[in-house]
Design a protein around this motif. Sequence first.
Motif, PDB file in Angstrom:
ATOM      1  N   LYS A  15       0.827  -1.215   0.000  1.00 43.83           N
ATOM      2  CA  LYS A  15       0.000   0.000   0.000  1.00 43.83           C
ATOM      3  C   LYS A  15       0.861   1.264   0.000  1.00 43.83           C
ATOM      4  N   ASN A  16       1.859   1.265   0.856  1.00 43.07           N
ATOM      5  CA  ASN A  16       2.706   2.444   0.980  1.00 43.07           C
ATOM      6  C   ASN A  16       4.172   1.972   1.015  1.00 43.07           C
ATOM      7  N   PRO A  17       4.915   2.131  -0.075  1.00 40.35           N
ATOM      8  CA  PRO A  17       6.277   1.615  -0.130  1.00 40.35           C
ATOM      9  C   PRO A  17       7.263   2.349   0.786  1.00 40.35           C
ATOM     10  N   GLU A  18       6.803   3.407   1.473  1.00 38.40           N
ATOM     11  CA  GLU A  18       7.668   4.094   2.430  1.00 38.40           C
ATOM     12  C   GLU A  18       7.804   3.302   3.727  1.00 38.40           C
ATOM     13  N   TYR A  19       7.014   2.253   3.894  1.00 37.63           N
ATOM     14  CA  TYR A  19       7.015   1.475   5.134  1.00 37.63           C
ATOM     15  C   TYR A  19       7.453   0.042   4.881  1.00 37.63           C
ATOM     16  N   LEU A  20       8.146  -0.523   5.895  1.00 41.67           N
ATOM     17  CA  LEU A  20       8.498  -1.934   5.907  1.00 41.67           C
ATOM     18  C   LEU A  20       7.658  -2.617   6.977  1.00 41.67           C
ATOM     19  N   LEU A  21       7.221  -3.841   6.704  1.00 36.71           N
ATOM     20  CA  LEU A  21       6.347  -4.550   7.625  1.00 36.71           C
ATOM     21  C   LEU A  21       7.052  -5.783   8.169  1.00 36.71           C
ATOM     22  N   CYS A  22       6.822  -6.035   9.480  1.00 42.95           N
ATOM     23  CA  CYS A  22       7.263  -7.281  10.085  1.00 42.95           C
ATOM     24  C   CYS A  22       6.019  -8.144  10.251  1.00 42.95           C
ATOM     25  N   LEU A  23       6.011  -9.272   9.563  1.00 40.72           N
ATOM     26  CA  LEU A  23       4.837 -10.138   9.591  1.00 40.72           C
ATOM     27  C   LEU A  23       4.734 -10.910  10.906  1.00 40.72           C
ATOM     28  N   THR A  24       5.818 -11.060  11.637  1.00 36.79           N
ATOM     29  CA  THR A  24       5.794 -11.776  12.909  1.00 36.79           C
ATOM     30  C   THR A  24       5.269 -10.879  14.024  1.00 36.79           C
ATOM     31  N   CYS A  25       5.816  -9.672  14.158  1.00 36.47           N
ATOM     32  CA  CYS A  25       5.430  -8.741  15.232  1.00 36.47           C
ATOM     33  C   CYS A  25       4.180  -7.934  14.886  1.00 36.47           C
ATOM     34  N   ARG A  26       3.827  -7.887  13.618  1.00 35.75           N
ATOM     35  CA  ARG A  26       2.718  -7.070  13.130  1.00 35.75           C
ATOM     36  C   ARG A  26       2.981  -5.574  13.385  1.00 35.75           C
ATOM     37  N   LYS A  27       4.219  -5.151  13.112  1.00 36.11           N
ATOM     38  CA  LYS A  27       4.579  -3.740  13.263  1.00 36.11           C
ATOM     39  C   LYS A  27       5.054  -3.220  11.917  1.00 36.11           C
ATOM     40  N   LYS A  28       4.949  -1.901  11.761  1.00 32.41           N
ATOM     41  CA  LYS A  28       5.467  -1.296  10.539  1.00 32.41           C
ATOM     42  C   LYS A  28       6.519  -0.264  10.924  1.00 32.41           C
ATOM     43  N   TYR A  29       7.517  -0.143  10.061  1.00 33.88           N
ATOM     44  CA  TYR A  29       8.640   0.773  10.273  1.00 33.88           C
ATOM     45  C   TYR A  29       8.784   1.651   9.043  1.00 33.88           C
ATOM     46  N   LYS A  30       8.972   2.928   9.301  1.00 33.28           N
ATOM     47  CA  LYS A  30       9.156   3.861   8.182  1.00 33.28           C
ATOM     48  C   LYS A  30      10.600   3.759   7.687  1.00 33.28           C
ATOM     49  N   VAL A  31      10.726   3.714   6.373  1.00 37.23           N
ATOM     50  CA  VAL A  31      12.047   3.619   5.751  1.00 37.23           C
ATOM     51  C   VAL A  31      12.662   5.006   5.696  1.00 37.23           C
ATOM     52  N   ALA A  32      13.915   5.108   6.108  1.00 33.86           N
ATOM     53  CA  ALA A  32      14.618   6.390   6.027  1.00 33.86           C
ATOM     54  C   ALA A  32      14.862   6.713   4.559  1.00 33.86           C
ATOM     55  N   PRO A  33      14.641   7.964   4.163  1.00 35.43           N
ATOM     56  CA  PRO A  33      14.862   8.319   2.752  1.00 35.43           C
ATOM     57  C   PRO A  33      16.341   8.191   2.395  1.00 35.43           C
ATOM     58  N   LYS A  34      16.580   7.807   1.139  1.00 34.79           N
ATOM     59  CA  LYS A  34      17.953   7.675   0.674  1.00 34.79           C
ATOM     60  C   LYS A  34      18.589   9.047   0.570  1.00 34.79           C
ATOM     61  N   LYS A  35      19.832   9.099   0.962  1.00 32.12           N
ATOM     62  CA  LYS A  35      20.585  10.337   0.819  1.00 32.12           C
ATOM     63  C   LYS A  35      21.303  10.278  -0.522  1.00 32.12           C
ATOM     64  N   TYR A  36      20.973  11.227  -1.359  1.00 27.58           N
ATOM     65  CA  TYR A  36      21.588  11.263  -2.670  1.00 27.58           C
ATOM     66  C   TYR A  36      22.840  12.126  -2.610  1.00 27.58           C
ATOM     67  N   SER A  37      23.801  11.728  -3.392  1.00 28.95           N
ATOM     68  CA  SER A  37      25.070  12.424  -3.407  1.00 28.95           C
ATOM     69  C   SER A  37      25.535  12.586  -4.852  1.00 28.95           C
ATOM     70  N   ASN A  38      26.330  13.601  -5.075  1.00 33.93           N
ATOM     71  CA  ASN A  38      26.900  13.813  -6.407  1.00 33.93           C
ATOM     72  C   ASN A  38      28.129  12.957  -6.637  1.00 33.93           C
ATOM     73  N   ILE A  39      28.578  12.258  -5.597  1.00 35.33           N
ATOM     74  CA  ILE A  39      29.768  11.430  -5.728  1.00 35.33           C
ATOM     75  C   ILE A  39      29.359  10.080  -6.318  1.00 35.33           C
ATOM     76  N   PRO A  40      29.920   9.705  -7.468  1.00 31.87           N
ATOM     77  CA  PRO A  40      29.554   8.422  -8.064  1.00 31.87           C
ATOM     78  C   PRO A  40      30.171   7.252  -7.291  1.00 31.87           C
ATOM     79  N   GLU A  41      29.726   6.050  -7.615  1.00 32.26           N
ATOM     80  CA  GLU A  41      30.238   4.854  -6.966  1.00 32.26           C
ATOM     81  C   GLU A  41      31.715   4.663  -7.285  1.00 32.26           C
TER      82      GLU A  41
END
Length: 96
Positions: A15-41
């Motif tokens: 439903k909302n890809p910003e969250y991760l779900l634990c199917l065992t605990c029945r809890k949801k965790y918000k995903v930290a946004p990716k930090k973008y950088s101008n430095i390539p790999e």
Amino acid sequence: MKCPTCGNELKRSEKNPEYLLCLTCRKKYKVAPKKYSNIPEAEVREKRERKVKKGYKEMVDAGYEEEKSGSIIPLVILGILIVLVAAFIIYLYFFK
């Protein structure tokens, strides 16, 4: 990513890809946004560095070849000037 409570794998919410779900605990965790950088790999940086170094080496080698092949003319001119100045000094010293 693992659940901080039980240690099981978290699943991304459909439903909302910003969250991760634990199917065992029945809890949801918000995903930290990716930090973008101008430095390539690292792989991209190394590839670019190799390309730049290769281009620089070719440029230096080409300049060295040009300098090497054209360096005889200034030496000849310098030699002629030294002989002329020496002849002029000898003329002034002995014949005046």
